[in-house]
Write a protein that holds these residues in place. Sequence first.
Motif, mmCIF file in Angstrom:
data_model
loop_
_atom_site.group_PDB
_atom_site.id
_atom_site.type_symbol
_atom_site.label_atom_id
_atom_site.label_comp_id
_atom_site.label_asym_id
_atom_site.label_seq_id
_atom_site.Cartn_x
_atom_site.Cartn_y
_atom_site.Cartn_z
ATOM 1 N N ASP A 179 -0.975 23.677 10.545
ATOM 2 C CA ASP A 179 -2.127 23.003 9.966
ATOM 3 C C ASP A 179 -1.657 21.908 9.015
ATOM 4 O O ASP A 179 -1.103 22.190 7.957
ATOM 5 N N GLN A 180 -1.860 20.663 9.391
ATOM 6 C CA GLN A 180 -1.460 19.538 8.546
ATOM 7 C C GLN A 180 -2.595 19.130 7.608
ATOM 8 O O GLN A 180 -2.515 18.108 6.945
ATOM 9 N N GLU A 181 -3.648 19.946 7.549
ATOM 10 C CA GLU A 181 -4.813 19.637 6.714
ATOM 11 C C GLU A 181 -4.470 19.359 5.256
ATOM 12 O O GLU A 181 -5.004 18.409 4.677
ATOM 13 N N PRO A 182 -3.585 20.142 4.617
ATOM 14 C CA PRO A 182 -3.273 19.816 3.217
ATOM 15 C C PRO A 182 -2.726 18.390 3.045
ATOM 16 O O PRO A 182 -3.148 17.670 2.144
ATOM 17 N N TRP A 183 -1.803 17.980 3.918
ATOM 18 C CA TRP A 183 -1.277 16.613 3.827
ATOM 19 C C TRP A 183 -2.372 15.606 4.125
ATOM 20 O O TRP A 183 -2.490 14.579 3.453
ATOM 21 N N ASP A 184 -3.153 15.881 5.159
ATOM 22 C CA ASP A 184 -4.206 14.943 5.533
ATOM 23 C C ASP A 184 -5.195 14.732 4.388
ATOM 24 O O ASP A 184 -5.592 13.600 4.114
ATOM 25 N N ILE A 198 -4.751 15.027 1.175
ATOM 26 C CA ILE A 198 -4.124 14.261 0.090
ATOM 27 C C ILE A 198 -3.962 12.804 0.505
ATOM 28 O O ILE A 198 -4.353 11.881 -0.220
ATOM 29 N N LEU A 199 -3.380 12.593 1.673
ATOM 30 C CA LEU A 199 -3.089 11.223 2.104
ATOM 31 C C LEU A 199 -4.348 10.443 2.446
ATOM 32 O O LEU A 199 -4.432 9.247 2.139
ATOM 33 N N ASP A 200 -5.321 11.087 3.076
ATOM 34 C CA ASP A 200 -6.543 10.374 3.465
ATOM 35 C C ASP A 200 -7.227 9.737 2.260
ATOM 36 O O ASP A 200 -7.687 8.595 2.320
ATOM 37 N N ALA A 201 -7.293 10.468 1.161
ATOM 38 C CA ALA A 201 -7.931 9.928 -0.045
ATOM 39 C C ALA A 201 -7.154 8.729 -0.583
ATOM 40 O O ALA A 201 -7.753 7.716 -0.980
ATOM 41 N N LEU A 202 -5.835 8.822 -0.611
ATOM 42 C CA LEU A 202 -5.016 7.718 -1.109
ATOM 43 C C LEU A 202 -5.074 6.508 -0.181
ATOM 44 O O LEU A 202 -5.132 5.358 -0.644
ATOM 45 N N LEU A 203 -5.067 6.754 1.118
ATOM 46 C CA LEU A 203 -5.146 5.663 2.088
ATOM 47 C C LEU A 203 -6.504 4.965 2.001
ATOM 48 O O LEU A 203 -6.583 3.731 2.056
ATOM 49 N N GLN A 204 -7.569 5.747 1.873
ATOM 50 C CA GLN A 204 -8.910 5.171 1.753
ATOM 51 C C GLN A 204 -9.015 4.307 0.497
ATOM 52 O O GLN A 204 -9.605 3.228 0.529
ATOM 53 N N LYS A 205 -8.412 4.757 -0.575
ATOM 54 C CA LYS A 205 -8.421 3.985 -1.822
ATOM 55 C C LYS A 205 -7.745 2.630 -1.623
ATOM 56 O O LYS A 205 -8.206 1.613 -2.147
ATOM 57 N N GLU A 206 -6.666 2.606 -0.854
ATOM 58 C CA GLU A 206 -5.972 1.339 -0.575
ATOM 59 C C GLU A 206 -6.844 0.397 0.245
ATOM 60 O O GLU A 206 -6.856 -0.806 0.011
ATOM 61 N N VAL A 207 -7.579 0.933 1.202
ATOM 62 C CA VAL A 207 -8.474 0.092 2.003
ATOM 63 C C VAL A 207 -9.581 -0.480 1.121
ATOM 64 O O VAL A 207 -9.955 -1.650 1.253
ATOM 65 N N GLU A 208 -10.075 0.328 0.213
ATOM 66 C CA GLU A 208 -11.154 -0.124 -0.676
ATOM 67 C C GLU A 208 -10.706 -1.219 -1.629
ATOM 68 O O GLU A 208 -11.542 -1.976 -2.144
ATOM 69 N N ARG A 209 -9.426 -1.351 -1.870
ATOM 70 C CA ARG A 209 -8.884 -2.407 -2.740
ATOM 71 C C ARG A 209 -8.929 -3.775 -2.068
ATOM 72 O O ARG A 209 -8.829 -4.805 -2.741
ATOM 73 N N LEU A 210 -9.010 -3.791 -0.758
ATOM 74 C CA LEU A 210 -8.921 -5.042 -0.008
ATOM 75 C C LEU A 210 -10.181 -5.885 -0.156
ATOM 76 O O LEU A 210 -11.301 -5.365 -0.153
ATOM 77 N N THR A 211 -9.981 -7.190 -0.239
ATOM 78 C CA THR A 211 -11.123 -8.103 -0.157
ATOM 79 C C THR A 211 -11.562 -8.156 1.303
ATOM 80 O O THR A 211 -10.848 -7.692 2.206
ATOM 81 N N ALA A 250 0.842 -1.198 0.000
ATOM 82 C CA ALA A 250 0.000 0.000 0.000
ATOM 83 C C ALA A 250 0.874 1.243 0.000
ATOM 84 O O ALA A 250 0.629 2.188 -0.766
ATOM 85 N N ALA A 251 1.906 1.249 0.825
ATOM 86 C CA ALA A 251 2.824 2.392 0.862
ATOM 87 C C ALA A 251 3.466 2.595 -0.501
ATOM 88 O O ALA A 251 3.580 3.732 -0.982
ATOM 89 N N GLY A 252 3.862 1.529 -1.164
ATOM 90 C CA GLY A 252 4.481 1.633 -2.480
ATOM 91 C C GLY A 252 3.542 2.241 -3.514
ATOM 92 O O GLY A 252 3.947 3.081 -4.329
ATOM 93 N N ARG A 253 2.282 1.838 -3.484
ATOM 94 C CA ARG A 253 1.316 2.408 -4.428
ATOM 95 C C ARG A 253 1.057 3.887 -4.134
ATOM 96 O O ARG A 253 0.921 4.694 -5.058
ATOM 97 N N ILE A 254 1.010 4.248 -2.863
ATOM 98 C CA ILE A 254 0.802 5.647 -2.502
ATOM 99 C C ILE A 254 2.022 6.478 -2.891
ATOM 100 O O ILE A 254 1.893 7.584 -3.410
ATOM 101 N N ILE A 255 3.205 5.940 -2.660
ATOM 102 C CA ILE A 255 4.438 6.636 -3.063
ATOM 103 C C ILE A 255 4.404 6.890 -4.565
ATOM 104 O O ILE A 255 4.699 7.987 -5.026
#
Length: 143
Positions: free
Chosen positions: A72-77, A79-92, A30-35
Amino acid sequence: MMDTSSARYDLEGAAQSALVRLATEYNQRAAGRIIHALQRRHASGVFGGDYEHKSLWDELCHDAQSGPHFDDQEPWDSILDALLQKEVERLTAAEFEALWLAALPDVDDLTTAPRDAGVIIEEFRSALLQRAGERSLERFEVW
């Protein structure tokens, strides 16, 4: 002839060890795909001309190693939240269950506890930030 009663297997321990190894592998994937996704996005320029960052991945590594730079870490959050959520959605469903269990959630009863995706997201985020913190950034410094 070997006495089978003396040969005991710790099935629970072996299963837990395998589950942790599996989770580590999934976290790294997951980290590799987000990177890869962050490398494809141009740097925001938030660090100005002091560094020659080319991508958001470069900037995240910089922030992870010598930050946080902003209150304010909101900009990073965002960006990352969307990518992290996408990785969770890939899981069976089975992968989700295994990763959730491997994260050792703090619950009273594993069989009845709701499966919270936030637990897995934090594991993925941790793997991503660990890799960001380990990356050499020397080539980006302007002297």
